[in-house]
Design an enzyme around this catalytic site. Structure first.
Site, PDB file in Angstrom:
ATOM      1  N   ASP A  88       7.119  -2.056   5.154  1.00 25.86           N
ATOM      2  CA  ASP A  88       7.274  -0.619   4.975  1.00 25.86           C
ATOM      3  C   ASP A  88       6.486   0.114   6.050  1.00 25.86           C
ATOM      4  OD1 ASP A  88       8.072   1.796   3.895  1.00 25.86           O
ATOM      5  OD2 ASP A  88       6.902   1.614   2.052  1.00 25.86           O
ATOM      6  N   LYS A  89       6.733   1.411   6.115  1.00 30.96           N
ATOM      7  CA  LYS A  89       6.046   2.315   7.039  1.00 30.96           C
ATOM      8  C   LYS A  89       5.603   3.529   6.254  1.00 30.96           C
ATOM      9  CE  LYS A  89       7.011   6.483   9.087  1.00 30.96           C
ATOM     10  NZ  LYS A  89       7.543   7.681   8.395  1.00 30.96           N
TER      11      LYS A  89
ATOM     12  N   SER B 216       3.910   7.586   7.035  1.00 24.97           N
ATOM     13  CA  SER B 216       3.424   8.591   7.974  1.00 24.97           C
ATOM     14  C   SER B 216       2.407   9.484   7.283  1.00 24.97           C
ATOM     15  CB  SER B 216       4.590   9.455   8.478  1.00 24.97           C
ATOM     16  OG  SER B 216       4.113  10.593   9.153  1.00 24.97           O
TER      17      SER B 216
ATOM     18  N   ARG C 222      -4.628  17.602  -4.915  1.00 20.13           N
ATOM     19  CA  ARG C 222      -5.095  17.766  -3.531  1.00 20.13           C
ATOM     20  C   ARG C 222      -4.293  18.836  -2.799  1.00 20.13           C
ATOM     21  NH1 ARG C 222      -3.775  12.466  -1.110  1.00 20.13           N
ATOM     22  NH2 ARG C 222      -4.446  13.394   0.874  1.00 20.13           N
TER      23      ARG C 222
ATOM     24  N   LYS D 288      -0.275   3.241  -3.239  1.00 21.43           N
ATOM     25  CA  LYS D 288       1.188   3.159  -3.449  1.00 21.43           C
ATOM     26  C   LYS D 288       1.781   1.979  -2.691  1.00 21.43           C
ATOM     27  CE  LYS D 288       1.989   7.519  -2.136  1.00 21.43           C
ATOM     28  NZ  LYS D 288       0.800   8.382  -2.189  1.00 21.43           N
TER      29      LYS D 288
END
Length: 438
Positions: free
Chosen positions: A81-82, A84, A169, A188
Site C-alpha cells: 500500500d501507499k 500520502s 485533530r 491503519k
C-alpha cells in the site's frame, strides 16, 4: 489509579508516557472514557510536547490493536500500500492503486477523509453516486481478492481509536504533529496486514510539513516506527508548493483521474509522482526486480488500458456505475456555476499559496469546518495552470466551480490572491526531493 486529566498533565508538562498510560488513553478514545474535550487536550499536549520514538511505537500499536487486524492468507501475491500525508489536488492514490494492482500486487487501500485544507480520498470517492466507501470487511477482502485492489474508508472496526482522534485533530488545529501523524497513518496501515508500505511525504506551502527539515523528520519517524513494527517501509518526499495536477475538489479530481488513466490528460508533475511511487511499490513488493523493470510494467498497464479497466471494475464493485470510466459525469454532480479566473497582469506564475487554494475549496463547502459535516462534492477548481507558466492579462489561470455566483466570485478572488505573477521566471522546485528507507 489512572485518570484522563493526570495523563494529560504528564504530557502537558513534557513527561514521557508509559505504555500503560498510552493504552489507557487509546482505550478511552474507544470507550469515550476520554471525552471530546479531554481527547482534544491530549492531542494538543502531544502536538506541543512531542513524543519519543518508544512512545510513538506504543501509541501506534495500541491504536492498531484497538479494533480488527486483517490478514491475507487467501492471497497468492504481495500485499502493498501507499499513503500520502496529504495536500491540495492529491489524487495519486487512485492511479497508483490501479497501476500497481494491474502489475500483479494486491492493494487493499484504507483511506482517510479531508483534514484541514487537504482533500480526503474517501470524500473524493463519495462524489460518485452509489459508491460505498464503507463495505463490510468481508466484502472488502472479497473485492481485493477478485480484482487485486479496493479503496475504502476507515471502517468502524479498523483502528477505531484513530478514527475518533482523526476527526478531533481536524477541528482542534493539531493536524501537523509528527507523532500524531505517524501513529494515525501506521495504526491503519499495520492493521491492514501489509507486506510493505511506501509513504508519500509532501513538503511545501500546501503540505502539513512546509519545510524540508520537518518533512524529513516525519518521513524518518514513519520509516523508523513502521520498520520497527515489522513492515518494510520507505518514504519519498515530494513537492506540494502548488496544486498537484490540474484540479482541486472532490468530483473534479475524480474526473481528472479518469483522464489520467485513459491517457487524455497526464499533467507532468502528477505523472512524475505517480510513477516514482509506483516504481517503489513494485520493487518493494518484489513484483519488479529493479526500477527499470518496474517502469516497463507501469508503462505497459497504462498503454494497454489495463489500469483504467481495473479502476472502473473497482468503482462498480463498490456500488458505483459500470460506465464510470466512459462517462464519469453521468454519476457525479457538477457545480451550478462555473466562473473563469482571469490573470490580472502579464508575467510568469512564479508562486502559488497552495494552502490558501485548499482553504478556498473548504470555503466553497468542498471540505469541513466541523467534525462530521456534509460536504459539497461538486465544487472546486479545474484547468489550473502550473507555476512557471507565462500568462497575459485576461488569460484563464483556473476555473472555479461553485453553487452560486457570489461564492464563485469570492473563491476566484481567493485564488488570484494565492498566485504570485512577476516578469522574471523563477526556478522551479524539484518534484521529487529524496527517498528515506531506513
Amino acid at each position: 489509579m489512572l485518570l484522563p486529566q493526570e495523563i494529560i498533565r504528564t504530557k502537558r508538562n513534557g513527561g514521557s508516557l508509559s505504555q500503560e498510560q498510552i493504552q489507557y488513553f487509546v482505550d478511552g478514545l474507544v470507550t469515550l472514557n476520554f471525552n471530546d474535550a479531554q481527547a482534544g487536550s491530549m492531542a494538543m499536549a502531544i502536538f506541543l510536547k512531542g513524543m519519543e520514538t518508544r512512545e510513538i511505537i506504543d501509541f501506534t500499536m495500541a491504536m492498531k490493536n484497538s479494533g480488527d487486524v486483517l490478514s491475507w492468507p487467501e492471497l497468492d501475491g504481495p500485499v502493498v500500500d501507499k499513503h500520502s500525508t496529504g495536500g491540495v489536488g492529491d489524487k495519486v492514490s487512485f492511479m497508483l492503486a490501479a497501476i500497481v494492482s494491474a502489475c500483479g500486487a494486491y492493494v487493499p487501500m484504507i483511506s482517510g477523509r479531508g483534514l484541514g485544507h487537504t482533500g480526503g480520498t474517501s470524500d473524493k470517492l463519495e462524489s460518485i453516486a452509489g459508491f460505498n466507501v464503507q463495505p463490510s470487511i468481508g466484502e472488502f477482502k472479497r473485492i481485493v481478492k477478485d480484482l487485486g485492489m479496493a479503496i475504502i474508508s476507515q471502517t468502524d472496526n479498523l483502528a477505531p481509536a484513530d478514527k475518533r482522534l482523526y476527526g478531533i485533530r481536524d477541528i482542534t488545529a493539531t493536524v501537523e504533529s509528527i507523532p500524531l501523524i505517524t501513529a494515525s497513518i501506521l495504526s491503519k496501515k499495520l492493521a491492514a496486514g501489509l507486506d510493505s508500505l511506501v509513504m508519500d511525504v509532501k513538503v511545501g506551502n500546501g503540505a502539513m510539513m512546509s519545510n524540508i527539515d520537518d518533512a524529513r523528520a516525519l518521513a524518518q519517524s514513519i520509516v523508523s516506527v513502521a520498520n520497527g513494527a515489522g513492515v518494510p517501509t520507505q518514504a519519498i518526499i515530494t513537492d506540494m508548493n502548488q496544486v498537484l495536477g490540474a484540479t482541486a475538489g472532490n468530483a473534479l479530481e475524480m474526473a481528472e483521474t479518469v483522464k489520467y488513466l485513459n491517457g487524455s490528460l497526464r499533467e507532468p508533475r502528477l505523472h512524475a509522482v505517480v510513477v516514482s511511487l509506483a516504481k517503489a511499490m513494485l520493487v518493494s513488493a518484489k513484483v519488479a526486480a529493479n526500477e527499470d523493470e518496474a517502469l516497463k510494467k507501469i508503462n505497459n498497464v497504462l498503454a494497454s488500458g489495463a489500469a483504467a479497466e481495473l479502476f472502473g471494475k473497482m468503482i462498480h464493485a463498490l456500488g458505483g456505475p459500470s460506465d464510470f470510466m466512459e462517462d464519469p459525469w453521468r454519476s457525479m454532480q457538477r457545480g451550478d456555476v462555473i466562473v473563469d479566473v482571469l490573470a490580472q497582469e502579464h508575467g510568469y506564475i512564479n508562486g502559488m499559496q497552495t494552502r490558501d487554494i485548499g482553504m478556498a475549496v473548504v470555503g466553497l463547502k468542498g471540505g469541513r469546518t466541523a467534525n462530521g459535516q456534509q460536504i459539497d462534492h461538486s465544487v472546486g477548481f479545474d484547468r489550473i495552470l502550473p507555476t512557471g507558466t507565462r500568462v497575459n492579462r485576461g488569460d484563464i489561470v483556473a476555473r472555479v466551480h461553485a453553487r452560486d455566483k457570489t461564492s464563485a466570485l469570492n473563491a476566484g478572488q481567493q485564488y488570484l490572491s494565492a498566485l504570485a505573477i512577476s516578469e522574471q521566471q523563477s526556478e522551479e522546485p524539484p518534484v521529487i526531493y529524496q527517498t528515506i528507507s531506513a
